[in-house]
Design a protein around this motif. Structure first.
Motif, PDB file in Angstrom:
ATOM      1  N   ARG A   1       1.203  -1.696   0.392  1.00 44.94           N
ATOM      2  CA  ARG A   1       0.124   0.238  -0.013  1.00 44.94           C
ATOM      3  C   ARG A   1       1.006   1.566  -0.022  1.00 44.94           C
ATOM      4  O   ARG A   1       0.195   2.195  -1.087  1.00 44.94           O
ATOM      5  CB  ARG A   1      -0.808  -0.232   1.104  1.00 44.94           C
ATOM      6  CG  ARG A   1      -2.256   1.171   1.262  1.00 44.94           C
ATOM      7  CD  ARG A   1      -3.289   0.704   2.550  1.00 44.94           C
ATOM      8  NE  ARG A   1      -2.427   0.879   3.709  1.00 44.94           N
ATOM      9  CZ  ARG A   1      -2.624  -0.427   4.514  1.00 44.94           C
ATOM     10  NH1 ARG A   1      -3.093  -1.632   3.539  1.00 44.94           N
ATOM     11  NH2 ARG A   1      -2.086  -0.961   5.409  1.00 44.94           N
ATOM     12  N   GLN A   2       1.704   1.082   0.738  1.00 42.79           N
ATOM     13  CA  GLN A   2       2.613   2.800   0.939  1.00 42.79           C
ATOM     14  C   GLN A   2       3.580   2.722  -0.246  1.00 42.79           C
ATOM     15  O   GLN A   2       3.677   3.868  -0.673  1.00 42.79           O
ATOM     16  CB  GLN A   2       3.973   2.698   1.979  1.00 42.79           C
ATOM     17  CG  GLN A   2       3.758   1.860   3.417  1.00 42.79           C
ATOM     18  CD  GLN A   2       4.728   1.577   4.212  1.00 42.79           C
ATOM     19  OE1 GLN A   2       5.385   0.748   4.081  1.00 42.79           O
ATOM     20  NE2 GLN A   2       3.829   2.231   5.831  1.00 42.79           N
TER      21      GLN A   2
ATOM     22  N   GLN B   1       0.770   3.888  -2.922  1.00 46.76           N
ATOM     23  CA  GLN B   1       0.678   5.303  -2.812  1.00 46.76           C
ATOM     24  C   GLN B   1       2.299   6.515  -2.603  1.00 46.76           C
ATOM     25  O   GLN B   1       1.758   7.104  -3.485  1.00 46.76           O
ATOM     26  CB  GLN B   1       0.336   5.468  -0.947  1.00 46.76           C
ATOM     27  CG  GLN B   1      -0.820   4.859  -0.279  1.00 46.76           C
ATOM     28  CD  GLN B   1      -1.040   5.180   0.479  1.00 46.76           C
ATOM     29  OE1 GLN B   1      -0.297   4.880   1.812  1.00 46.76           O
ATOM     30  NE2 GLN B   1      -2.068   4.669   1.778  1.00 46.76           N
ATOM     31  N   LYS B   2       3.059   5.708  -2.544  1.00 52.45           N
ATOM     32  CA  LYS B   2       4.159   7.036  -3.002  1.00 52.45           C
ATOM     33  C   LYS B   2       4.523   6.989  -4.459  1.00 52.45           C
ATOM     34  O   LYS B   2       5.139   7.783  -5.366  1.00 52.45           O
ATOM     35  CB  LYS B   2       5.528   6.902  -2.452  1.00 52.45           C
ATOM     36  CG  LYS B   2       7.045   7.521  -2.510  1.00 52.45           C
ATOM     37  CD  LYS B   2       7.779   7.231  -1.909  1.00 52.45           C
ATOM     38  CE  LYS B   2       8.725   7.861  -1.448  1.00 52.45           C
ATOM     39  NZ  LYS B   2      10.045   7.612  -0.406  1.00 52.45           N
TER      40      LYS B   2
ATOM     41  N   GLY C   1       2.579   5.721  -7.488  1.00 52.34           N
ATOM     42  CA  GLY C   1       1.633   5.472  -8.349  1.00 52.34           C
ATOM     43  C   GLY C   1       1.035   3.623  -8.692  1.00 52.34           C
ATOM     44  O   GLY C   1       2.044   3.045  -8.377  1.00 52.34           O
ATOM     45  N   ARG C   2      -0.018   3.885  -9.214  1.00 58.22           N
ATOM     46  CA  ARG C   2      -0.331   1.957  -9.852  1.00 58.22           C
ATOM     47  C   ARG C   2       0.502   1.763 -10.950  1.00 58.22           C
ATOM     48  O   ARG C   2       0.534   0.889 -10.508  1.00 58.22           O
ATOM     49  CB  ARG C   2      -1.314   2.410 -10.149  1.00 58.22           C
ATOM     50  CG  ARG C   2      -3.039   0.977 -11.113  1.00 58.22           C
ATOM     51  CD  ARG C   2      -2.520   0.174 -10.117  1.00 58.22           C
ATOM     52  NE  ARG C   2      -3.176  -0.909 -10.407  1.00 58.22           N
ATOM     53  CZ  ARG C   2      -2.956  -1.639 -11.494  1.00 58.22           C
ATOM     54  NH1 ARG C   2      -1.706  -1.831 -12.238  1.00 58.22           N
ATOM     55  NH2 ARG C   2      -3.498  -3.039 -12.205  1.00 58.22           N
TER      56      ARG C   2
ATOM     57  N   GLU D   1       1.415   8.315 -13.942  1.00 57.04           N
ATOM     58  CA  GLU D   1      -0.272   8.312 -13.763  1.00 57.04           C
ATOM     59  C   GLU D   1      -0.861   7.714 -14.198  1.00 57.04           C
ATOM     60  O   GLU D   1      -1.902   7.144 -13.713  1.00 57.04           O
ATOM     61  CB  GLU D   1       0.571   8.271 -12.171  1.00 57.04           C
ATOM     62  CG  GLU D   1      -0.483   8.616 -10.593  1.00 57.04           C
ATOM     63  CD  GLU D   1      -0.750   7.427 -11.271  1.00 57.04           C
ATOM     64  OE1 GLU D   1      -1.627   6.180 -10.522  1.00 57.04           O
ATOM     65  OE2 GLU D   1       0.714   6.203 -10.849  1.00 57.04           O
TER      66      GLU D   1
END
Length: 203
Positions: free
Chosen positions: A56-57, A60-61, A63-64, A146
């Motif tokens: 998850r981190q 979040q940092k 991008g997908r 992104e």
């Protein structure tokens, strides 16, 4: 923001796992891990598990579509997320497919389309439609955006923006056909009640 925000110094921890046991997968998830698989460049398909928190981190940092460095059998491998399976009820990640990549070669990825601006057509009562939420692009891993932002400010009622309209405005190849519609403004719908009112006024 092509290539920005990707921290290649931090490595996502992965562990090899046994396959074929549903109870093992349940145990993994209860322990805060996610079952995953990694395959692709110079790799056979390998079942692994990853920390749900770490994953998850990273997303979040970076991008997908960000490049994620992992360490597998003592070797560093660069991967991108190929597919994510989620539990719709809990909005939790159930499984992740990672694609190992060659950093010097272009690859095809799906990128989200983000519409920006207030269109002329919408201000005149038109209805904004976005038939396709993604485009497929061919690009080097370090240059994956992104999202693809498209300005719809000048889009009037009855007009559309297609891949052909933006193909020469971006720094990467778009794989989709020219007629792939990204945004369109539909004319406002007239209800039967409105039509009756108009007819009575005309009469």
């Amino acid at each position: 923001m092509e290539g920005e925000g990707i921290d290649m110094s931090t490595v996502l921890s992965v562990n090899k796992r046994e396959t074929g046991h549903r109870s093992t997968l349940t145990q993994l998830r209860k322990g805060g891990a996610i079952p995953a698989v990694i395959y692709g460049y110079k790799l056979d398909s390998t079942p692994i598990s990853i920390s749900a928190k770490e994953f998850r981190q990273f997303v979040q940092k970076n991008g997908r579509n960000g490049v994620i460095p992992v360490e597998l059998d003592g070797e560093r491998v660069n991967v991108v997320v190929s597919e994510v399976q989620k539990c719709t009820l809990k909005d939790e990640v159930n499984h992740v497919d990672f694609l190992a990549i060659n950093m010097t070669e272009e690859l095809e990825v799906d990128v989200a389309v983000t519409l920006i601006g207030e269109s002329v057509g919408v201000s005149e009562g038109g209805i904004l439609m976005q038939p396709n939420l993604e485009v497929k692009i061919k690009v080097k891993p370090t240059d994956i955006p992104e999202t693809l932002e498209i300005d719809i400010t000048k889009l009037a009622i009855g007009e559309s923006i297609m891949v052909a309209d933006i193909r020469n405005q971006v720094d990467f190849d778009i794989v989709n056909e020219d007629d792939h519609i990204l945004a369109t403004i539909m004319a406002p719908t007239v209800s039967a009640e409105d039509e009756e009112v108009e007819e009575s006024v005309e009469a």
